[in-house]
Design an enzyme around this catalytic site. Structure first.
Site, PDB file in Angstrom:
ATOM      1  N   ASP A 108       0.814  -1.219   0.000  1.00 18.08           N
ATOM      2  CA  ASP A 108       0.000   0.000   0.000  1.00 18.08           C
ATOM      3  C   ASP A 108       0.851   1.274   0.000  1.00 18.08           C
ATOM      4  O   ASP A 108       0.637   2.177   0.804  1.00 18.08           O
ATOM      5  CB  ASP A 108      -0.941  -0.007   1.209  1.00 18.08           C
ATOM      6  CG  ASP A 108      -2.026   1.062   1.114  1.00 18.08           C
ATOM      7  OD1 ASP A 108      -2.315   1.518  -0.007  1.00 18.08           O
ATOM      8  OD2 ASP A 108      -2.570   1.451   2.164  1.00 18.08           O
ATOM      9  N   GLU A 138       2.248  -2.908  -5.176  1.00 20.23           N
ATOM     10  CA  GLU A 138       2.122  -1.477  -4.854  1.00 20.23           C
ATOM     11  C   GLU A 138       3.418  -0.910  -4.263  1.00 20.23           C
ATOM     12  O   GLU A 138       3.435  -0.269  -3.215  1.00 20.23           O
ATOM     13  CB  GLU A 138       0.931  -1.214  -3.927  1.00 20.23           C
ATOM     14  CG  GLU A 138      -0.386  -1.185  -4.667  1.00 20.23           C
ATOM     15  CD  GLU A 138      -1.534  -0.567  -3.874  1.00 20.23           C
ATOM     16  OE1 GLU A 138      -1.280   0.238  -2.957  1.00 20.23           O
ATOM     17  OE2 GLU A 138      -2.689  -0.889  -4.189  1.00 20.23           O
ATOM     18  N   ASP A 248      -1.596  -9.709  -4.975  1.00 17.91           N
ATOM     19  CA  ASP A 248      -2.914  -9.115  -4.757  1.00 17.91           C
ATOM     20  C   ASP A 248      -3.707  -9.321  -6.037  1.00 17.91           C
ATOM     21  O   ASP A 248      -3.584  -8.544  -6.990  1.00 17.91           O
ATOM     22  CB  ASP A 248      -2.768  -7.634  -4.417  1.00 17.91           C
ATOM     23  CG  ASP A 248      -4.124  -6.950  -4.230  1.00 17.91           C
ATOM     24  OD1 ASP A 248      -5.150  -7.652  -4.276  1.00 17.91           O
ATOM     25  OD2 ASP A 248      -4.142  -5.712  -4.066  1.00 17.91           O
TER      26      ASP A 248
END
Length: 359
Positions: A108, A138, A248
């Site tokens: 994130d 990310e 993810d």
């Protein structure tokens, strides 16, 4: 030839999609398989069709799947991996020679709040758990620099350098990098791709793949197409290699059913290690409050997954345990390292486990 010169020779995104559709129509397959054949043949439709029918009819001189041309001029992008070290792994000196650990985590980096503290928390967890391979999603340039500084015992293989991207970390002294490539998802609206690393881990040959598939429910069609491409890459890997694919995937269970399920000989690591309910949901807003969510309903989803495809003629590696990491708040900011929990899969090298048991 430079990368920019290669790009000039590629068809436009709309033309690539049209050729995929045409290939699927003629062969009675789908656009995921079409992209595999077309990408490795510079989007030449005739050459791709010829190769498909030769392979299907058993006449291909390359039964392992589509290959790049000898000069390497392929739409797959070679990944630059600086400072990669050769493995000095000594099986006899390793008290855990039978154990391999693989971590996957969306860290994130797009959340600007407490970014430095949070990625340092990710680094602390990596250094504590000591996974031999780490799959990250990310990542941005800022967090890549922190990861490289705080995790000096790992070599960093990025899957991009613009916006946000994936990366694979290989623990030094137990791994050797052979090759790294990126397969672009040309129809992605979110810069998504598939990063693949060929390596050895403790002397075992692996293909390691990671991706961050298209996000949000409304992009389910694109996400399913990307997953099919990834599974096709897993399926077509050399038979003597163990394949780990994770990341993810933003996956919903019904989407997996709609593409025909998991391919044969490919297994969901969470499922085959017992489906522990406490390790099921990787994006869980009932427990993780990094994101503000005004609704009373707090969603929890199994967006992040790990898969294994065994080598042939016999499986060399067996998944034995699956857990979530990053569940503790950081003292520095009282937030979690990410809005996703990380995954940690434990695998046994079967022959070495038997040897260890005899001692």
């Amino acid at each position: 030839m430079s990368e920019s010169e290669e790009d000039i020779n590629l068809p436009s995104a709309s033309e690539c999609e049209a050729r995929c559709q045409k290939f699927a129509e003629i062969t009675g397959t789908d656009t995921a398989l079409a992209m595999f054949f077309l990408q490795d043949r510079d989007w030449d439709l005739d050459r791709s069709l010829n190769s498909f029918f030769q392979e299907r009819d058993g006449h291909s001189s390359s039964p392992k799947g589509p290959q790049s041309k000898p000069d390497g001029n392929s739409s797959k992008e070679k990944v630059r991996a600086d400072k990669i070290t050769e493995s000095s792994y000594n099986c006899a000196a390793d008290p855990e020679s039978f154990r391999i650990r693989v971590m996957s985590w969306n860290i994130d980096s797009l959340d600007p709040k407490n970014k430095k503290s949070r990625v340092e928390g990710v680094c602390d967890k990596i250094n504590k758990e000591k996974p031999h391979v780490v799959l990250l999603q990310e990542v941005v340039m800022e967090t890549q620099k922190i990861l490289e500084e705080k995790c000096p015992s790992y070599d960093f293989v990025p899957g991009g350098e613009k916006e946000y991207y994936t990366a694979i970390l290989l623990q030094q002294n137990v791994t050797t990098l052979e090759d790294a490539t990126v397969i672009p998802f040309y129809s992605s609206m979110m810069l998504r791709n598939l990063l693949t690393v060929k390596c050895t881990v403790k002397g075992i040959k692996f293909d390691i793949l990671t991706s961050h598939l298209e996000s949000t429910k409304e992009y389910g069609k694109e996400r399913k197409n990307q997953l099919k491409i990834a599974f096709e890459s897993v399926r077509r890997a050399d038979a003597d290699r163990t394949v780990i694919f994770g990341g993810d995937l933003n996956l919903r269970d019904d989407e997996l059913i709609e593409i025909g399920g998991i391919p044969e000989n490919v297994y969901d690591v969470w499922e085959v290690t017992g489906k522990r309910p406490e390790a099921k949901f990787t994006w869980d807003m009932t427990r993780n409050d990094n994101l503000e969510y005004s609704s009373k309903f707090k969603p929890k989803c199994r967006f992040d997954r790990l898969y294994i495809r065994h080598s042939k003629p016999k499986a060399l590696v067996k998944p034995v345990y699956f857990e979530l990491v990053g569940l503790e708040r950081l003292k520095s900011c009282q937030r979690f390292p990410s809005d996703h929990w990380g995954l940690l899969g434990h695998f046994n090298v079967l022959a070495r486990l038997l040897e260890s048991a005899k001692k």
